[in-house]
Design a protein around this motif. Structure first.
Motif, PDB file in Angstrom:
ATOM      1  N   GLY A 260       0.793  -1.223   0.000  1.00 52.80           N
ATOM      2  CA  GLY A 260       0.000   0.000   0.000  1.00 52.80           C
ATOM      3  C   GLY A 260       0.823   1.269   0.000  1.00 52.80           C
ATOM      4  N   ARG A 261       2.140   1.152  -0.235  1.00 48.75           N
ATOM      5  CA  ARG A 261       3.011   2.321  -0.254  1.00 48.75           C
ATOM      6  C   ARG A 261       3.722   2.414  -1.604  1.00 48.75           C
ATOM      7  NH1 ARG A 261       6.646   2.800   5.006  1.00 48.75           N
ATOM      8  NH2 ARG A 261       6.863   4.892   4.081  1.00 48.75           N
ATOM      9  N   ALA A 305      -0.566   4.802  -3.827  1.00 52.41           N
ATOM     10  CA  ALA A 305      -0.926   3.384  -3.874  1.00 52.41           C
ATOM     11  C   ALA A 305      -2.063   3.065  -2.922  1.00 52.41           C
ATOM     12  CB  ALA A 305       0.292   2.531  -3.542  1.00 52.41           C
ATOM     13  N   GLU A 306      -2.115   3.762  -1.786  1.00 52.16           N
ATOM     14  CA  GLU A 306      -3.119   3.446  -0.775  1.00 52.16           C
ATOM     15  C   GLU A 306      -4.524   3.766  -1.239  1.00 52.16           C
ATOM     16  OE1 GLU A 306      -1.863   7.639  -0.391  1.00 52.16           O
ATOM     17  OE2 GLU A 306      -0.775   5.717  -0.480  1.00 52.16           O
ATOM     18  N   GLU A 307      -4.659   4.661  -2.209  1.00 48.69           N
ATOM     19  CA  GLU A 307      -5.994   5.061  -2.664  1.00 48.69           C
ATOM     20  C   GLU A 307      -6.471   4.255  -3.855  1.00 48.69           C
ATOM     21  OE1 GLU A 307      -4.602   8.853  -5.416  1.00 48.69           O
ATOM     22  OE2 GLU A 307      -4.672   9.054  -3.240  1.00 48.69           O
ATOM     23  N   ARG A 308      -5.684   3.278  -4.302  1.00 49.31           N
ATOM     24  CA  ARG A 308      -6.032   2.519  -5.502  1.00 49.31           C
ATOM     25  C   ARG A 308      -6.724   1.200  -5.190  1.00 49.31           C
ATOM     26  NH1 ARG A 308      -6.878   5.759  -8.859  1.00 49.31           N
ATOM     27  NH2 ARG A 308      -6.960   4.047 -10.336  1.00 49.31           N
TER      28      ARG A 308
END
Length: 344
Positions: A260-261, A305-308
């Protein structure tokens, strides 16, 4: 623009904006002509045309900013037509239901996505309500002839700026078993001369892969002299040691996405083919399940990446097409290359 693995070789043949009633017909003709050129039988050509018509009609009637990408995939003895449908439409709430026989996601042909997936040898559907849908479908010349066209660990996609027929961005991939080498090039400007610059980078990459990314990038710099030049990046993914060695010249954005990063990789200033005073390489970790992304400045870097959501667990081509749709907001050529390597 050509994007390739050692084998198979992938070429983006056409990127068709589905913005009027004639667009699905154009996409059907382009895909059908490509299938015939690749030696498909008349029956197989017709099947490709049916699937592309369904996808194109769906995009025209129910999507916003729909695009159909038609691509060729070639190996030594086998060939395939690959189609990618991308939209910013309402999305599909229940993909599984939309794939069932007799269901239609659009009310157009009455056969829905089920027909596309049945006719294709390989396919994937990713949809998010309110965001849009990505559908990929690959049609082999002979059904089931996939021995020479394996699932790829990496995939790229390019889109020319509106008004141009060719894209100045290009990419290349070489899968060497325990290593995966990636190259992304953004030819300066737009149109055929920018594409020529990127093609010089692709040819140089395939002609000599000796040494590390810095060595490869240095040879590409030399090969691009006499062209418009451009931004270039090379990444070497060691799938056993789980490391990435990266060298970039100019404004190719690159990152490793894991857990997530998003960790950005460093390119140095310069223009391949013109100015490369210093070529430096940088080492990065490649955690299990990580995804590596390279893209031109036709895509904004302002994404996290965390918002995907679960995007980075999808196929490489689905990830690339989704990023192109969502981040390719600049009026420019756009290209993105995604590697989702696994331990072998």
């Amino acid at each position: 623009m050509i994007g390739s693995a050692c084998l198979p070789i992938v070429a983006d043949v056409d990127a068709i904006r589905v913005d009027d009633v004639s667009a699905p017909g154009r996409a059907r003709r382009v895909a059908g002509a490509l299938a015939a050129q690749l030696g498909f039988t008349d029956t197989r050509v017709a099947e490709v045309e049916i699937a592309v018509t369904e996808l194109g009609t769906n995009l025209h009637r129910h999507a916003r900013e729909g695009m159909l990408f038609v691509r060729s995939v070639r190996a030594v003895e086998e060939a395939a037509v690959e189609v990618v449908a991308v939209d910013r439409g309402p999305g599909i709430a229940n993909v599984e239901e939309a794939m069932r026989d007799g269901q239609s996601s659009t009310g157009t042909l009455g056969v829905g996505l089920g027909a596309v997936t049945r006719l294709a040898d390989a396919s994937a559907v990713s949809s998010e309500v309110g965001a849009g849908t990505v559908v990929t479908a690959r049609f082999h010349r002979r059904r089931g002839a996939c021995a020479e066209l394996p699932g790829e660990l990496a995939a790229g996609i390019t889109r020319p700026i509106e008004g141009e027929d060719v894209c100045g961005d290009g990419y290349a991939v070489c899968d060497e078993g325990g290593r995966l080498r990636l190259m992304m090039c953004d030819g300066a400007g737009h149109g055929p001369l920018a594409a020529w610059a990127s093609q010089a980078a692709v040819r140089s990459f395939h002609d000599d892969l000796s040494g590390g990314p810095g060595d490869i990038l240095g040879r590409i710099h030399t090969a691009m002299r006499g062209t418009r030049g451009g931004a270039v990046a090379v990444a070497d993914l060691d799938l056993e040691r789980r490391t990435v060695v990266f060298a970039g010249l100019g404004n190719i954005a690159a990152c490793v996405v894991a857990g997530g990063r998003k960790q950005s990789m460093v390119s140095v200033p310069g223009i391949a083919g013109y100015q490369a005073r210093t070529i430096r390489t940088f080492d990065y970790a490649l955690p299990a399940g990580a995804v590596v992304v390279l893209h031109s400045d036709g895509l904004t870097e302002r994404w996290g990446a965390e918002e995907r959501g679960g995007l980075f667990g999808r196929d490489s081509l689905v990830i690339a097409a989704t990023l192109l749709r969502d981040m390719g907001v600049r009026k420019d050529d756009a290209g993105v290359l995604v590697a989702r390597p696994t331990v072998r």
